[in-house]
Design an enzyme around this catalytic site. Structure first.
Site, PDB file in Angstrom:
ATOM      1  N   TYR A  95       0.797  -1.228   0.000  1.00 15.89           N
ATOM      2  CA  TYR A  95       0.000   0.000   0.000  1.00 15.89           C
ATOM      3  C   TYR A  95       0.831   1.280   0.000  1.00 15.89           C
ATOM      4  O   TYR A  95       0.769   2.067  -0.939  1.00 15.89           O
ATOM      5  CB  TYR A  95      -0.957  -0.012   1.205  1.00 15.89           C
ATOM      6  CG  TYR A  95      -1.897  -1.185   1.173  1.00 15.89           C
ATOM      7  CD1 TYR A  95      -2.875  -1.278   0.184  1.00 15.89           C
ATOM      8  CD2 TYR A  95      -1.789  -2.219   2.091  1.00 15.89           C
ATOM      9  CE1 TYR A  95      -3.727  -2.367   0.125  1.00 15.89           C
ATOM     10  CE2 TYR A  95      -2.635  -3.318   2.033  1.00 15.89           C
ATOM     11  CZ  TYR A  95      -3.602  -3.379   1.050  1.00 15.89           C
ATOM     12  OH  TYR A  95      -4.440  -4.463   0.983  1.00 15.89           O
ATOM     13  N   PRO A 108     -11.261  -0.211  -2.771  1.00 17.37           N
ATOM     14  CA  PRO A 108     -12.501  -0.863  -3.182  1.00 17.37           C
ATOM     15  C   PRO A 108     -13.721  -0.009  -2.822  1.00 17.37           C
ATOM     16  O   PRO A 108     -13.678   0.839  -1.927  1.00 17.37           O
ATOM     17  CB  PRO A 108     -12.517  -2.164  -2.363  1.00 17.37           C
ATOM     18  CG  PRO A 108     -11.142  -2.286  -1.780  1.00 17.37           C
ATOM     19  CD  PRO A 108     -10.638  -0.889  -1.631  1.00 17.37           C
ATOM     20  N   HIS A 331      -7.582   1.326   1.258  1.00 18.04           N
ATOM     21  CA  HIS A 331      -7.356  -0.080   1.586  1.00 18.04           C
ATOM     22  C   HIS A 331      -6.260  -0.330   2.624  1.00 18.04           C
ATOM     23  O   HIS A 331      -6.193  -1.411   3.211  1.00 18.04           O
ATOM     24  CB  HIS A 331      -6.997  -0.823   0.285  1.00 18.04           C
ATOM     25  CG  HIS A 331      -7.386  -2.253   0.263  1.00 18.04           C
ATOM     26  ND1 HIS A 331      -7.518  -3.030   1.399  1.00 18.04           N
ATOM     27  CD2 HIS A 331      -7.676  -3.084  -0.771  1.00 18.04           C
ATOM     28  CE1 HIS A 331      -7.861  -4.258   1.066  1.00 18.04           C
ATOM     29  NE2 HIS A 331      -7.969  -4.319  -0.248  1.00 18.04           N
ATOM     30  N   LYS A 386     -25.693 -19.904  -3.640  1.00 20.76           N
ATOM     31  CA  LYS A 386     -24.832 -20.904  -3.006  1.00 20.76           C
ATOM     32  C   LYS A 386     -25.599 -22.166  -2.634  1.00 20.76           C
ATOM     33  O   LYS A 386     -24.995 -23.180  -2.283  1.00 20.76           O
ATOM     34  CB  LYS A 386     -24.131 -20.313  -1.788  1.00 20.76           C
ATOM     35  CG  LYS A 386     -25.045 -19.779  -0.706  1.00 20.76           C
ATOM     36  CD  LYS A 386     -24.226 -19.094   0.382  1.00 20.76           C
ATOM     37  CE  LYS A 386     -25.123 -18.486   1.461  1.00 20.76           C
ATOM     38  NZ  LYS A 386     -24.345 -17.747   2.476  1.00 20.76           N
ATOM     39  N   GLN A 392     -24.807 -30.036  -4.129  1.00 20.77           N
ATOM     40  CA  GLN A 392     -23.880 -30.968  -4.776  1.00 20.77           C
ATOM     41  C   GLN A 392     -22.698 -31.324  -3.872  1.00 20.77           C
ATOM     42  O   GLN A 392     -21.748 -31.975  -4.309  1.00 20.77           O
ATOM     43  CB  GLN A 392     -23.350 -30.346  -6.070  1.00 20.77           C
ATOM     44  CG  GLN A 392     -24.425 -29.946  -7.057  1.00 20.77           C
ATOM     45  CD  GLN A 392     -25.196 -31.132  -7.585  1.00 20.77           C
ATOM     46  OE1 GLN A 392     -24.600 -32.114  -8.053  1.00 20.77           O
ATOM     47  NE2 GLN A 392     -26.524 -31.076  -7.498  1.00 20.77           N
ATOM     48  N   PRO A 396     -19.277 -23.497  -2.232  1.00 27.16           N
ATOM     49  CA  PRO A 396     -19.755 -22.458  -3.159  1.00 27.16           C
ATOM     50  C   PRO A 396     -18.638 -21.585  -3.708  1.00 27.16           C
ATOM     51  O   PRO A 396     -18.633 -21.250  -4.896  1.00 27.16           O
ATOM     52  CB  PRO A 396     -20.728 -21.648  -2.293  1.00 27.16           C
ATOM     53  CG  PRO A 396     -21.219 -22.618  -1.273  1.00 27.16           C
ATOM     54  CD  PRO A 396     -20.027 -23.483  -0.964  1.00 27.16           C
ATOM     55  N   ASP A 397     -17.675 -21.222  -2.864  1.00 23.71           N
ATOM     56  CA  ASP A 397     -16.582 -20.377  -3.329  1.00 23.71           C
ATOM     57  C   ASP A 397     -15.749 -21.099  -4.378  1.00 23.71           C
ATOM     58  O   ASP A 397     -15.423 -20.536  -5.429  1.00 23.71           O
ATOM     59  CB  ASP A 397     -15.699 -19.959  -2.153  1.00 23.71           C
ATOM     60  CG  ASP A 397     -14.532 -19.090  -2.601  1.00 23.71           C
ATOM     61  OD1 ASP A 397     -14.782 -18.005  -3.168  1.00 23.71           O
ATOM     62  OD2 ASP A 397     -13.369 -19.500  -2.423  1.00 23.71           O
ATOM     63  N   SER A 421      -8.333 -13.597  -2.450  1.00 21.03           N
ATOM     64  CA  SER A 421      -7.922 -13.169  -1.113  1.00 21.03           C
ATOM     65  C   SER A 421      -8.322 -14.202  -0.063  1.00 21.03           C
ATOM     66  O   SER A 421      -9.445 -14.701  -0.053  1.00 21.03           O
ATOM     67  CB  SER A 421      -8.575 -11.825  -0.793  1.00 21.03           C
ATOM     68  OG  SER A 421      -8.161 -11.355   0.460  1.00 21.03           O
ATOM     69  N   THR A 432      -3.962 -10.737   4.840  1.00 18.78           N
ATOM     70  CA  THR A 432      -4.377 -11.702   3.820  1.00 18.78           C
ATOM     71  C   THR A 432      -3.187 -12.477   3.265  1.00 18.78           C
ATOM     72  O   THR A 432      -2.042 -12.059   3.376  1.00 18.78           O
ATOM     73  CB  THR A 432      -5.052 -11.006   2.617  1.00 18.78           C
ATOM     74  OG1 THR A 432      -4.103 -10.137   1.994  1.00 18.78           O
ATOM     75  CG2 THR A 432      -6.288 -10.227   3.038  1.00 18.78           C
ATOM     76  N   ARG A 471     -10.459 -26.044  -2.349  1.00 21.15           N
ATOM     77  CA  ARG A 471     -10.850 -26.011  -0.935  1.00 21.15           C
ATOM     78  C   ARG A 471      -9.642 -26.298  -0.038  1.00 21.15           C
ATOM     79  O   ARG A 471      -9.441 -25.656   0.998  1.00 21.15           O
ATOM     80  CB  ARG A 471     -11.954 -27.040  -0.696  1.00 21.15           C
ATOM     81  CG  ARG A 471     -12.518 -27.094   0.709  1.00 21.15           C
ATOM     82  CD  ARG A 471     -13.288 -25.847   1.046  1.00 21.15           C
ATOM     83  NE  ARG A 471     -12.484 -24.931   1.843  1.00 21.15           N
ATOM     84  CZ  ARG A 471     -12.816 -23.683   2.099  1.00 21.15           C
ATOM     85  NH1 ARG A 471     -13.922 -23.170   1.587  1.00 21.15           N
ATOM     86  NH2 ARG A 471     -12.051 -22.912   2.831  1.00 21.15           N
ATOM     87  N   SER A 521     -12.077 -11.797  -5.277  1.00 18.87           N
ATOM     88  CA  SER A 521     -12.349 -11.868  -3.841  1.00 18.87           C
ATOM     89  C   SER A 521     -13.813 -12.194  -3.598  1.00 18.87           C
ATOM     90  O   SER A 521     -14.697 -11.636  -4.246  1.00 18.87           O
ATOM     91  CB  SER A 521     -12.008 -10.529  -3.160  1.00 18.87           C
ATOM     92  OG  SER A 521     -12.147 -10.635  -1.753  1.00 18.87           O
ATOM     93  N   GLN A 522     -14.042 -13.115  -2.691  1.00 18.00           N
ATOM     94  CA  GLN A 522     -15.385 -13.355  -2.192  1.00 18.00           C
ATOM     95  C   GLN A 522     -15.570 -12.500  -0.944  1.00 18.00           C
ATOM     96  O   GLN A 522     -14.829 -12.637   0.025  1.00 18.00           O
ATOM     97  CB  GLN A 522     -15.592 -14.838  -1.835  1.00 18.00           C
ATOM     98  CG  GLN A 522     -16.939 -15.098  -1.197  1.00 18.00           C
ATOM     99  CD  GLN A 522     -17.113 -16.524  -0.690  1.00 18.00           C
ATOM    100  OE1 GLN A 522     -18.071 -17.195  -1.021  1.00 18.00           O
ATOM    101  NE2 GLN A 522     -16.189 -16.990   0.134  1.00 18.00           N
TER     102      GLN A 522
END
Length: 600
Positions: A95, A108, A331, A386, A392, A396-397, A421, A432, A471, A521-522
């Site tokens: 930064y 953001p 940020h 999601k 399934q 979801p991510d 992230s 992060t 995952r 990013s989620q």
């Protein structure tokens, strides 16, 4: 819409202490582990000859008694001495040393659900409730009673929440700084309000220390609005959108004038900023979301609302006359999730205290221009949320990330380095690390998906393997075992200790690995919002998403100056990919253990 309380917004609450002593320190991963995982991450994105060259460099780097071992020991010693071996380095390199404008390139924005204001008073009333809600949140920070959040039963570091109020980035000609005024002997008691490019100080506490009520705040906002009807003021706030070196020089000149200096200090020290925006040009419902995203990121230019910002301010809430609402944040002090939580702190306060006067801030204007190169598409994927990946038994991510890989591959006919992230808040002062969504397994899946020679059952097996690999990497990352921050730490340790950088950091593969064509990013939220940000490379995309139960909010960005990227095209390709993967799963017979299928 403004009756939500802090307790309902913050996540699972069991402990009201804000102390960090119970959290572990961020670990330094084993050197061999990082080198092996680095090679695996490079495999799908560099050619075999380059990969073989990098493998030899890593073998040399890891030799007993060699450079890598010395740097690793240096990092481990740093880890023992410091509360977090990475946090100071990350703040500086990610930064404060970054010299591109914070607008689009770093800061953001968050698009909140559109409000329906029947008149200007509705805008003022909503702003008053928002201010009162954030002041209520501030009292929890001041009293150190902010509830601790948990992930998987483990407490998370809450430090970032204590950095977002009364803080500001200060420009420099070579490096910036961040100042937090919370711990001053006389902490700030005012916010700044911007209307028609004019900045105002609004003291939000009574003489006895109690916060103003919603009605009192409303009266002050009315006074601000009435005293700033003339729009002939220059949009001084656009100065903060400039290249950091240029803004640093202009800043030094600006504050030579005593009045300017006092005005700038008032903005910097304020608890937060509220931007009362003019309405955007009329747009259809579909285009509205994208227009709102642009408003949050840069304000639409000097003709619209970009002058209604001080982009160095950590937290700026944006409330438009037309009901467009959201925020933008600088940020450096914090990540997305704490900001999204803060965004929903709307609460009615008691009626109490006296009315305060409003002080107008004045400036001398220095010429500045902002180039609009942002290509943005904000959309709602309404076919499922999601709920379907969960049905399934897939993350979801990970499911969304595989669809994103497929979408990119279909457009560009290649796979690319992908940044997602991952939070390190399980550790003291954690920020992060990187989930590398492009993997050997995702590469195999996307290449098989549209291959007519592949059977559906094989495609699903490859998807299942790619989702599980993602995952596993995500879990590894949040446990402090990912590769990117460790490699950065080794590089920075080398800069401190050695005369020359090790060859692995001057290798072409390292440059390729850090060229994130997909920066993603989620940022999940309980309310129907979406965060948006710009790409991190000139030929890349920024993709942020909020997966809800039955739909997914997406924000996709690119640069108009790049002829190879297009935000709307990727957004459409992403929608198609999600639907195609769903169809594939629904049309393929279930297998008990996909990992045993087509294992190679």
């Amino acid at each position: 819409q403004c009756s939500l309380t802090v307790a309902l917004i913050l996540m699972q609450v069991l402990n009201t202490s804000c102390e960090r002593e119970g959290l572990p320190k961020l670990p330094v991963p084993p050197l061999q582990q990082t080198c092996e995982r680095y090679l695996a991450a490079l495999t799908p994105i560099v050619d075999p000859e380059e990969l073989n060259h990098t493998r030899k460099l890593l073998e040399e780097f890891q030799k007993p008694g060699g450079v890598g071992e010395r740097l690793q020991k240096g990092l481990e010693q740093r880890g023992k001495k410091m509360e977090n071996w990475l946090s100071d380095w990350w703040l500086q390199t990610a930064y404060l040393d970054y010299r591109m404008p914070v607008v689009v390139h770093s800061s953001p924005g968050v698009v909140l659900p559109r409000m329906e204001f029947s008149d200007r008073q509705g805008q003022m009333r909503y702003a008053a409730k928002l201010i009162a809600g954030v002041l209520d949140f501030k009292s929890m920070i001041d009293n150190e009673t902010l509830p601790v959040e948990y992930l998987g039963g483990k407490p998370l570091c809450m430090n970032q929440y204590y950095q977002v109020l009364s803080s500001c980035r200060i420009p420099g000609t070579k490096r910036d700084t961040v100042v937090n005024y919370t711990l001053d002997k006389r902490p700030p008691t005012h916010i700044t309000v911007v209307h028609n490019f004019q900045f105002f100080v609004l003291d939000v506490y009574n003489s006895d220390g109690t916060p103003l009520t919603v009605d009192q705040i409303y009266i002050q906002l009315e006074k601000i609005w009435n005293s700033s009807l003339q729009t002939n003021k220059e949009p001084i706030g656009i100065l903060t959108s400039n290249h950091r070196n240029s803004w640093g020089k202009a800043y030094d000149n600006l504050i030579k004038d005593k009045t300017n200096q006092e005005s700038v200090r008032a903005i910097q020290k304020s608890i937060f900023t509220v931007c009362l925006d003019a309405p955007m040009p009329h747009a259809s419902d579909d285009m509205y979301r994208t227009r709102a995203g642009v408003q949050m990121l840069h304000g639409g230019g000097s003709r619209w609302n970009s002058g209604n910002r001080w982009f160095d301010k950590t937290l700026q809430f944006i409330i438009g006359e037309d009901g467009t609402c959201g925020l933008i944040y600088e940020h450096a002090p914090a990540e997305g999730p704490p900001i999204v939580v803060t965004a929903y702190l709307y609460r009615k306060n008691k009626q109490h205290g006296s009315m305060l006067n409003v002080e107008s801030l004045s400036f001398f204007f220095l010429f500045c221009s902002m180039v609009h190169d942002l290509d943005m598409k904000v959309s709602v994927f309404s076919h499922f949320g999601k709920d379907f990946p969960k049905s399934q038994k897939m993350s979801p991510d990970a499911f969304i990330q595989m669809a994103l890989q497929l979408a990119y591959y279909r457009i560009h006919k290649r796979c690319c380095p992908t940044y997602e992230s991952a939070s390190l808040r399980m550790f003291r002062l954690g920020r992060t690390d990187t989930i590398r969504s492009m993997s050997i397994d995702s590469d195999k899946f996307v290449k098989a998906m549209d291959d007519p020679a592949k059977h559906n059952i094989e495609k699903v097996a490859l998807l299942d393997k790619a989702v599980k690999a993602h995952r596993a990497y995500a879990d590894m990352a949040i446990r402090g075992q990912a590769i990117d921050r460790h490699l950065l730490g080794l590089k920075l340790q080398a800069i401190e200790d050695l005369a020359a950088l090790p060859e692995i950091f001057m290798d072409t593969s390292y440059a390729v690995a850090l060229h994130f064509n997909l920066s993603t990013s989620q940022v999940p939220a309980k309310t129907n919002c979406v965060m948006c940000f710009g790409p991190v490379v000139s030929d890349g995309y920024g993709v942020c998403y909020n997966p809800m139960d039955t739909h997914i909010n997406f924000a996709v960005s690119a640069f108009n100056s790049c002829q190879h990227t297009n935000a709307a095209r990727l957004a459409q390709a992403l929608e198609d990919a999600l639907l195609d993967i769903k169809t594939l799963l629904e049309q393929t017979p279930k297998v008990k253990n996909w990992s045993l299928m087509f294992d190679s």
